[in-house]
Design an enzyme around this catalytic site. Structure first.
Site, PDB file in Angstrom:
ATOM      1  CE1 TYR A  75       0.311   1.896   4.236  1.00 58.42           C
ATOM      2  CE2 TYR A  75       0.665  -0.452   4.573  1.00 58.42           C
ATOM      3  CZ  TYR A  75       0.760   0.856   5.020  1.00 58.42           C
ATOM      4  OH  TYR A  75       1.326   1.125   6.253  1.00 58.42           O
ATOM      5  CB  CYS A  76       1.434   4.076  -1.739  1.00 52.32           C
ATOM      6  SG  CYS A  76       0.282   4.055  -3.105  1.00 52.32           S
ATOM      7  CD1 TRP A  77       2.018   8.527  -0.502  1.00 52.04           C
ATOM      8  CD2 TRP A  77       1.394   9.023   1.575  1.00 52.04           C
ATOM      9  NE1 TRP A  77       3.143   8.857   0.203  1.00 52.04           N
ATOM     10  CE2 TRP A  77       2.792   9.179   1.483  1.00 52.04           C
ATOM     11  CE3 TRP A  77       0.778   9.277   2.800  1.00 52.04           C
ATOM     12  CZ2 TRP A  77       3.574   9.577   2.558  1.00 52.04           C
ATOM     13  CZ3 TRP A  77       1.561   9.682   3.864  1.00 52.04           C
ATOM     14  CH2 TRP A  77       2.940   9.817   3.740  1.00 52.04           C
ATOM     15  CB  CYS A  81      -0.246   7.112  -3.955  1.00 56.73           C
ATOM     16  SG  CYS A  81       1.437   6.570  -3.641  1.00 56.73           S
ATOM     17  CB  ILE A 105      -2.314   4.536   4.841  1.00 52.97           C
ATOM     18  CG1 ILE A 105      -2.480   4.433   6.359  1.00 52.97           C
ATOM     19  CG2 ILE A 105      -1.936   5.921   4.349  1.00 52.97           C
ATOM     20  CD1 ILE A 105      -1.208   4.662   7.149  1.00 52.97           C
TER      21      ILE A 105
END
Length: 119
Positions: A75-77, A81, A105
């Protein structure tokens, strides 16, 4: 690629926070969550509870830290993203089973799931 093929592929390659929690509850040892965000500490203060943090820029050098017998959930932002997608390609090219956490997130926090401080 047709629209149908696109959406089938998207569903095969991603998992929502709610679906992840349900799957992890059923098979708690099947997954490893990896935070691939690159950011300075004053910006990146928290991560998904229990996640391993390996910034995308370091991922290729740290592959040996990841087990090949688990599904790696990256996962990222948030939805805009694409670091998690880049990480998924690297992992798939190296023989890992990978899913991207939809919404990053931000989606995780939006549904009220646990995060923890980094550091």
């Amino acid at each position: 690629m047709s629209k149908m093929d696109y959406f089938k592929a998207k569903l095969e390659a991603t998992i929502s926070p709610m679906d992840f929690m349900q799957a992890a509850k059923a098979e708690p040892d099947k997954f490893l969550v990896v935070d691939v965000r690159n950011a300075p500490p004053h910006i990146m203060k928290e991560k998904i509870a229990g996640a391993t943090h390996i910034p995308l820029m370091n991922l290729s050098d740290r592959l040996a830290e990841l087990p090949k017998d688990k599904t790696i959930v990256v996962y990222c932002w948030e939805t805009w993203c694409n670091m998690a997608a880049h990480a998924a390609v690297i992992l798939l090219e190296n023989g890992y089973d990978v899913l991207e956490l939809s919404g990053g997130i931000a989606a995780w926090k939006a549904v009220g799931f646990n995060v923890e401080a980094i550091g």
